[in-house]
Design a protein around this motif. Structure first.
Motif: not given
Length: 389
Positions: A8-9, A86, A345-346, A348-352
């Motif tokens: 993760l970043s 979080e 993390d996905a 949070n980023r909306g990366d379905t």
């Protein structure tokens, strides 16, 4: 994974509820979460005794003002901070899981929860609705599923190497509670108290572990109906069982069997999953997690070893050291925790798309564990009758 590079970043800001100085499982949660730079522990409500919880939290490097008296003050206090948590892990007795998880989800936090997720299927469905409404991840700590050879077995079954699946034998049958140890062990007392443990002891405490592994190995296999008998061999534990046998019929005709026990005297752990097909069988034993037995009818038995090049690529992804060096439960938990982090993390980023590629014990796995226990208890309490799943 062998090189330990960041996934993760930045690490997710994380807290624990429970897991204090006398916890049986607090340390493995922290070790797993912190291992891959996926989480950083910044807060906690570690103990029912606030002073003891604060003292312990400070030994972990948590700031005194972020060692809270209870989960309510933790959630409220962190909500007012720009650097608030979080995600939280719930490592408390079963009877508290629903309330803590519900409050955390409603506050917009991701959750990692001990199993069982809650007491009833109705409660579990409420948690799913809240998690979906807030786009939050719920991970459930079926920690043994993080062992790499589970992935190998899954791929071999999917490739048809076992043929038509006929039987699934599951057990988690240790002997450490073959005597009434709860009289001296505070950590065991709540497990045999229906007010704190819920409607079952060993069905929920150990039986759901191999059940989830079998669900991982055989994602297309669906339980049609089941029959359960449970016993309290240490009589003071009644109405909660310390031994249970569950027979299951799957859609399509395959059969399954789960032995859940804390009174298998002499057994260290006794968790095994054996999948039997028309051509071959696979067996995994958690006391020898780096080996997978593969037995083809009419051929010499084989033992597949973790980390070897002949394994499927998915069985090598989570290796933390080369073949020949044994890996254990801490590594398996770490594999799950970094998957939890990737999923959070996905989300949070909306990366379905990315989220769909991450397999981990999620809210749906937690719900199925609750459903299974509920059905088993119903069957047993009705005299061991067959119950539609």
């Amino acid at each position: 994974m062998i090189n330990g590079s960041k996934r993760l970043s930045r690490p997710l800001r994380w807290a624990m509820v429970g897991g204090g100085v006398n916890s049986q499982i607090g340390y493995i949660h922290r070790s797993a979460a912190l291992r891959d730079q996926s989480f950083v522990l910044v807060a906690g409500a570690f103990d029912l005794d606030p002073a003891r919880g604060q003292a312990f939290g400070e030994t972990l490097g948590v700031a005194p003002e972020r060692c809270y008296a209870d989960y309510q003050s933790l959630i409220a206090g962190e909500a007012g901070r720009e650097d608030g948590v979080e995600a939280i892990s719930v490592a408390t007795p079963n009877g508290t899981h629903f309330a803590i998880t519900k409050a955390a989800l409603e506050a917009g936090l991701h959750v990692v929860c001990e199993k069982p997720l809650c007491f009833t299927l109705a409660e579990a469905e409420i948690l799913r609705e809240i998690a979906q409404a807030h786009n939050r991840i719920v991970g459930v700590t079926y920690g043994y599923a993080g062992h790499q050879l589970i992935e190998q077995a899954r791929e071999m079954i999917a490739a048809g190497q076992l043929g038509e699946i006929r039987m699934v034998h599951m057990q988690f049958a240790h002997g450490f509670h073959s005597a009434p140890v709860e009289a001296q062990s505070e950590a065991t007392q709540w497990r045999v108290d229906p007010r704190l443990a819920g409607p079952s002891y060993v069905l929920g405490d150990v039986g759901t572990h191999p059940l989830y592994i079998a669900e991982t190995l055989l994602p297309g296999l669906r339980i049609k109906r089941l029959q359960c008998n449970r016993q309290s061999f240490v009589k003071s534990r009644a109405p909660l069982e310390d031994n249970a046998y569950t027979l299951m019929e799957y859609e399509g005709g395959a059969m399954g069997w789960v032995w859940s026990s804390a009174v298998n005297a002499g057994s260290m752990h006794g968790q095994k999953v054996r999948v039997i097909g028309s051509l071959a069988s696979l067996e995994w034993w958690d006391e020898r997690p780096n080996q997978l037995s593969f037995e083809v009818q009419g051929q010499p038995a084989q033992v597949l070893e973790r980390g070897m090049g002949y394994l499927h690529a998915n069985a090598l992804l989570d290796d933390r050291i080369g073949a020949g060096h044994p890996e254990g439960l801490f590594e398996a938990w770490s594999n799950l925790y970094y998957r939890f982090a990737l999923a959070m993390d996905a989300a949070n980023r909306g990366d379905t798309a990315a989220l769909a590629q991450i397999r981990y014990p999620d809210i749906h796995a937690g719900i199925e564990g609750v459903r299974w226990v509920e059905r088993c208890v119903e069957s047993a309490d009705r005299g061991g009758v067959w119950i539609d799943y």
